[in-house]
Design a protein around this motif. Structure first.
Motif, PDB file in Angstrom:
ATOM      1  N   HIS A  37       2.013  11.664  -8.277  1.00 52.01           N
ATOM      2  CA  HIS A  37       1.721  10.683  -7.218  1.00 52.01           C
ATOM      3  C   HIS A  37       2.347  11.119  -5.895  1.00 52.01           C
ATOM      4  CE1 HIS A  37       0.687   6.461  -5.976  1.00 52.01           C
ATOM      5  NE2 HIS A  37       1.455   6.867  -4.978  1.00 52.01           N
ATOM      6  N   HIS A  92       1.182  11.914  -1.394  1.00 53.56           N
ATOM      7  CA  HIS A  92       0.167  11.785  -0.338  1.00 53.56           C
ATOM      8  C   HIS A  92       0.211  13.040   0.521  1.00 53.56           C
ATOM      9  CE1 HIS A  92      -0.553   7.714  -1.641  1.00 53.56           C
ATOM     10  NE2 HIS A  92       0.758   7.623  -1.788  1.00 53.56           N
ATOM     11  N   LYS A 142      -7.979   4.626  -8.242  1.00 55.47           N
ATOM     12  CA  LYS A 142      -6.761   3.965  -7.802  1.00 55.47           C
ATOM     13  C   LYS A 142      -7.109   2.565  -7.326  1.00 55.47           C
ATOM     14  CE  LYS A 142      -2.493   4.077  -5.730  1.00 55.47           C
ATOM     15  NZ  LYS A 142      -2.328   4.850  -4.518  1.00 55.47           N
ATOM     16  N   HIS A 160       4.673   3.983  -8.416  1.00 53.58           N
ATOM     17  CA  HIS A 160       5.919   3.604  -7.721  1.00 53.58           C
ATOM     18  C   HIS A 160       6.453   2.244  -8.184  1.00 53.58           C
ATOM     19  CE1 HIS A 160       2.779   1.795  -5.194  1.00 53.58           C
ATOM     20  NE2 HIS A 160       2.390   2.985  -4.815  1.00 53.58           N
ATOM     21  N   ASP A 192       6.915   8.855  -4.364  1.00 49.66           N
ATOM     22  CA  ASP A 192       5.742   8.400  -3.627  1.00 49.66           C
ATOM     23  C   ASP A 192       5.697   9.145  -2.287  1.00 49.66           C
ATOM     24  OD1 ASP A 192       3.490   7.005  -2.899  1.00 49.66           O
ATOM     25  OD2 ASP A 192       4.508   5.109  -2.519  1.00 49.66           O
ATOM     26  N   ASN A 210       6.572   8.292   1.107  1.00 50.48           N
ATOM     27  CA  ASN A 210       6.941   6.881   1.286  1.00 50.48           C
ATOM     28  C   ASN A 210       8.407   6.585   0.966  1.00 50.48           C
ATOM     29  OD1 ASN A 210       4.467   5.028   1.887  1.00 50.48           O
ATOM     30  ND2 ASN A 210       3.690   6.557   0.467  1.00 50.48           N
TER      31      ASN A 210
HETATM   32 ZN   LIG Z   1       1.551   6.195  -3.016  1.00 50.22          ZN
END
Ligand SMILES: [Zn+2]
Length: 547
Positions: free
Chosen positions: A58, A60, A180, A263, A377, A380
């Motif tokens: 996971h 981005h 997702k 997450h 994440d 994040n």
């Molecule tokens: Zn995420």
């Protein structure tokens, strides 16, 4: 292709029950093989640890929100330039590196496969273009389906077969790998009037559906299609005190179906909305223990700078109100939304320290490392570059105690971290949460292990007492059977593979979707699927179907 014999290393291959045994690993033609000839290159791995290449379940790394985050923080680009070399492209680093730099840096960290966890299907072209420009790693992406007005319409009409066909059609149209759900229903409400949903039976205004119906319909469709990766859920009420109730309700709603919770740290809070959160991680772990069909990644918060970027746009608005800094909101017509806020987690801050502590509770109180996997994440909770430090927190109690002492003590006292929690992860447990577990959960049968026939993706670390340094600087990284990294330097560029999944569907679904597209999208139905072979091919297609 060159053959390689890795000899003398302690092999950690938990998927094959190998725990530190000194044995040879042989590679040829991009695969792990039983033996190689005498001319094979020998890599002397004495004193070293041999693991399958890392698999990030996971993160981005590509697509419009990632690119917008790059643009939102130009100062980061200036501070961390990557020079062009004879072998490598130039780029920029920071929390959201440029495409090529992302691939290089994951590879230098020993990762060979990465999941981009949230792509609006409408933006698949952009995501594919960036993923094709992200070298060294195999990559796959999940498409966002929890706030799609066309799917809402099919769900409202209670047509489960049509929903199933539509999910498979969408994967085929985009080259996506999995599905997702982000704050199902809530992002649509945000786009309408900056509202949100707060419980699973709240109606999504104007659509006559509820988050629970979306979870059941799409989670059920993914499960019945037998996609290699189950539905990947970012539950409602992320970050809200008391949200553990919503998370448990979501888990119960999906019960009996396979599902992965993203997450989880951000979804484990007690307390009341508007008040201070507390930890309910132990309760969620108890639930997971009784439900082996569910898995999670942690989404660990690391103290220091981060960039929050999420399809959960209302969450970004809350973070903007906390920090009063930069904020970007973007509505993706018909499908989803997006918010980006640069953010700093501070050790002295009660909430941030509690989040940090809850993440560690999930790792340290969880009994089954196959069920609770490593993530921040990225970016994040922190950059993927902080994984070595996170691994050190899990493996080295003395280091962890030093870090605990730096954090807000009022928060730490409300976690289990001071209750003599002396667990230290073993190397095999690290291998599970960073490669074997994610690969298994993604349905990537050739990844995350070193058995015969596995992809020849291997990372070799010098076995150091300083675990952070050990995992930050692998001695060798082998990608698809070729030495990609040696002594901390990239030696050989590799394009990496695109991984897509496919499930059969009734082509008649087009006749249902086309008028719904005509009613709602600005894009014509026939122009929506990505047909450009340069973006779509080559790809390794993983067929749906239960093993
Ligand atoms: Zn995420």
């Amino acid at each position: 292709m060159t053959a390689i014999r890795i000899t003398g290393g302690a092999v950690h291959d938990p998927a094959n029950d190998i725990d530190g045994e000194i044995r040879d690993v042989c590679l040829q033609d991009g695969k792990v093989v039983a033996d190689v000839g005498p001319d094979a290159r020998r890599i002397d791995a004495r004193g070293m640890v041999v693991m399958p290449g890392g698999v990030d379940i996971h993160a981005h790394i590509a697509g419009p929100k990632v690119n917008a985050a790059r643009k939102l923080s130009p100062e980061e680009r200036r501070d961390d330039p990557l020079e062009r070399t004879e072998l490598l492209r130039s780029g920029t680093g920071g929390l959201v590196p440029s495409t090529f730099a992302t691939g290089y840096r994951y590879s230098l960290l020993g990762y060979t496969t990465v999941v981009e966890a949230a792509v609006p299907p409408l933006a698949a072209r952009h995501a594919l273009a960036e993923l094709r420009d992200t070298p060294m790693i195999d990559k796959l992406f999940l498409i966002l389906m929890g706030n799609n007005q066309v799917l809402f319409e099919l769900i409202r009409l209670s047509e489960p077969e049509r929903v199933k066909d539509a999910v498979a059609w969408w994967l085929e149209a985009t080259g996506g790998y999995g599905v997702k759900l982000v704050n199902p229903g809530g992002v649509e409400r945000w786009k309408q009037d900056n509202g949100n949903v707060h419980a699973l039976d709240d109606p999504v205004a104007g659509f006559d559906v509820t988050p629970r119906q979306v979870l059941e319909a799409i989670g059920g469709a993914v499960d019945e299609l037998g996609l290699p990766h189950p539905v990947h859920v970012h539950a409602n009420n992320l970050g809200v005190p008391g949200n553990a109730d919503t998370t448990l309700d979501t888990m119960r709603t999906l019960s009996g179906r396979q599902a992965h919770f993203a997450h989880l740290q951000f979804h484990c809070y007690g307390g009341e909305p508007g008040g201070l959160p507390r930890s309910r991680a132990p309760e969620l772990l108890d639930y997971l223990r009784e439900h082996p069909e569910l898995t999670a990644d942690v989404g660990q918060v690391m103290f220091g700078p981060a960039v929050t970027m999420t399809a959960d746009a209302p969450v970004s608005a809350v973070l903007r109100d906390l920090g009063h800094g930069k904020w970007l909101n973007h509505d993706t017509e018909v499908e989803t939304g997006c918010g980006i806020v640069p953010f700093t987690y501070r050790a002295g801050n009660y909430v941030h320290a509690l989040q940090w502590g809850i993440g560690l509770e999930l790792f340290l109180l969880g009994r089954d490392p196959w069920q609770v996997m490593l993530s921040t994440d990225h970016p994040n909770g922190g950059s993927f570059l902080s994984y070595p430090k996170l691994i050190a927190l899990l493996m080295d109690r003395a280091f962890r105690d030093e870090e605990i002492a730096r954090a807000n003590q009022r928060a730490i006292r409300r976690t289990a971290l001071l209750d003599g929690l002396d667990r230290e992860y073993t190397l095999n447990e690290i291998a599970i949460i960073t490669r074997a577990g994610p690969a298994r959960r993604l349905g990537l049968r050739d990844k995350g292990h070193l058995g015969i026939g596995a992809d020849a993706d291997v990372t070799i670390y010098v076995d150091r007492a300083d675990r952070e340094e050990m995992f930050a600087t692998p001695r060798y990284v082998i990608k698809a059977g070729q030495v990609a990294v040696e002594e901390g330097e990239l030696r050989r560029p590799d394009d990496g593979l695109l991984l897509s999944s496919r499930a059969a569907f009734d082509p008649e679904v087009s006749r249902v979707l086309e008028p719904l597209f005509g009613d709602r999208y600005t894009v014509a139905f026939e122009h929506y699927p990505v047909r450009d072979p340069a973006l779509r091919e080559p790809a390794r297609i993983v067929e749906a179907g239960r093993p």
